[in-house]
Each structure stands twice: as structure tokens, then as C-alpha cells.
Write an enzyme that holds these catalytic residues in place. Sequence first.
Site, PDB file in Angstrom:
ATOM      1  N   HIS A  97      54.390 -25.561-108.428  1.00  0.00           N
ATOM      2  CA  HIS A  97      53.719 -24.261-108.327  1.00  0.00           C
ATOM      3  C   HIS A  97      54.063 -23.437-109.568  1.00  0.00           C
ATOM      4  O   HIS A  97      55.176 -23.525-110.091  1.00  0.00           O
ATOM      5  CB  HIS A  97      54.170 -23.536-107.055  1.00  0.00           C
ATOM      6  CG  HIS A  97      53.374 -22.292-106.786  1.00  0.00           C
ATOM      7  ND1 HIS A  97      53.620 -21.108-107.420  1.00  0.00           N
ATOM      8  CD2 HIS A  97      52.309 -22.083-105.972  1.00  0.00           C
ATOM      9  CE1 HIS A  97      52.745 -20.200-107.006  1.00  0.00           C
ATOM     10  NE2 HIS A  97      51.941 -20.764-106.120  1.00  0.00           N
ATOM     11  N   GLU A 152      45.387 -23.211-110.321  1.00  0.00           N
ATOM     12  CA  GLU A 152      45.677 -21.781-110.155  1.00  0.00           C
ATOM     13  C   GLU A 152      45.978 -21.152-111.507  1.00  0.00           C
ATOM     14  O   GLU A 152      46.867 -21.626-112.228  1.00  0.00           O
ATOM     15  CB  GLU A 152      46.917 -21.579-109.287  1.00  0.00           C
ATOM     16  CG  GLU A 152      46.823 -22.117-107.894  1.00  0.00           C
ATOM     17  CD  GLU A 152      47.925 -21.555-107.010  1.00  0.00           C
ATOM     18  OE1 GLU A 152      47.604 -20.829-106.077  1.00  0.00           O
ATOM     19  OE2 GLU A 152      49.110 -21.834-107.280  1.00  0.00           O
TER      20      GLU A 152
HETATM   21  P1  PGA Z   1      47.796 -15.581-103.837  1.00  0.00           P
HETATM   22  O1  PGA Z   1      48.804 -16.766-104.177  1.00  0.00           O
HETATM   23  O2  PGA Z   1      46.833 -16.097-102.806  1.00  0.00           O
HETATM   24  O3  PGA Z   1      48.688 -14.498-103.322  1.00  0.00           O
HETATM   25  O4  PGA Z   1      47.092 -15.216-105.101  1.00  0.00           O
HETATM   26  C1  PGA Z   1      48.387 -18.088-104.309  1.00  0.00           C
HETATM   27  C2  PGA Z   1      49.563 -18.962-104.678  1.00  0.00           C
HETATM   28  O5  PGA Z   1      50.448 -18.518-105.414  1.00  0.00           O
HETATM   29  O6  PGA Z   1      49.642 -20.116-104.234  1.00  0.00           O
END
Ligand code: PGA
Length: 226
Positions: A97, A152
Amino acid sequence: MTKYIFANWKENRNLPETQTELTKLGELLSGRDLSQRQLVLLPPVVFLISVSEQIARSSLPFGLGVQDISTYEEGSFTGEVSARMVKDFASFSLVGHSERRRLFVETAEVVNGKVALCLKFGLTPVICVRSREDLEAIDWNLDAGKLFVAFEDPQLIGGEEVEDLIKIIEFSKLVQSLTPAEVRFIYGGGVSPRTARPLLSSPEIDGLLVGHHSLKAESLAEIILP
Ligand code: PGA
């Protein structure tokens, strides 16, 4: 097509708060058609067993995973929790992550090592990448039955806006071209009840990784329900 929703609870709430929200979520989803949805909860590892027992007791159709595993298989590594320890309670683990890459300096080598440990102990890895560079640094020479890639942009994490849909779809195609056939592609960063719908309608996106909007049962239920 089944869409996967991963609820990344991060370092939030204590045990009673977690249990209360889970009870509420069960009530909100009870009797609803979830045949096209698979919800996977990612609680803090200290609550994993309790959440697993609550799910079983209430016959909730939810999967369970962890937010991270140790780089090490076993031994004198104070404070670490291994893939072998969690595999009896969890089926999935996030790996790499962006918060771990940034705050805990997880390199591509560490990420590849954790993916290998997941596979060795039967956890499905959800490999988080921020860019093409992260994606290309994964050792795709894997003997994996099933795995997920989560795309992400760290800048959008914790916010209310998502990445441009065209860019997400392009990235999904890139993932499919570089990775084994069984890979599922999910998107995370800024997912909310408002932003989830168009993402879940896209055939190129197999699901979502949801952070802060997964903490309240009402908003998580709204994201999940078709
Ligand atoms: P968020 O986080 O939905 O708060 O943007 C997503 C993540 O960090 O996996």
C-alpha cells in the site's frame, strides 16, 4: 460480473466500535441482493479473530483479509505478524500500500518478498501500485492462482475525488498486458458513495479499495449495493 469491494479500515477504531459498525453493516445489507458483490473486510490485525467470529456467528457473506504481512516468514522479529499466522482467519492481504511504501519505506524488493509469502501460505495478494514503474517492478514470474492489482494515486487517497475514468481504464489495460491472465484490477483513492457508481459500471474495473468511506456502515453499504 462479481465486483470486489475491499474495505481498508487502516488504523481506526477500537474493538467495541468495530463490532458495532459491523453489526450495523450486517443489518443494512441483510436481505439485499449481493450476488454481484464480494465485500472483503480488512480490519486491523488485532481485531481479525474477533471480526472473523462475528462474521461466522451472524452468517455474514463477507470475506476477510489483512492490511499487511511481515517481510519475514517466522522468527525473532519483534512486533511482526506473519502470513502463516493470519492465514487461518484471512484469505487476502494488501501488499505495498502506498502508505507503507512511503511511511515504512517498503521497496519493490520488500513488496515482491511479501507477495511470495502470501502465495506460499495461501493468501491472495492485493498488490497496490501507484504507477507504471511500481507495476513493472513486480516480479510477475509468479505461480499465482489468483491475484489482484490495486491502482491508487497517493494524492487522491483520503480525498473525495477519484482518478479520471479514462486513465483508470488505460491503467487496467496496461495491467492486463503485463501480468498473468488471472489478475483482477481494482481502483482505490477517493472512493465514496458518490464516486463509486461509474467505477463499478466499468467492465475494465473489477472492484474498489475503499478507505475512509468504508468506516461508516451506511456509506460502505451505499457503495456496495448495486
Ligand atoms: P481512501 O483510501 O478511500 O480513504 O481514499 C484508499 C486507500 O488508501 O486504500
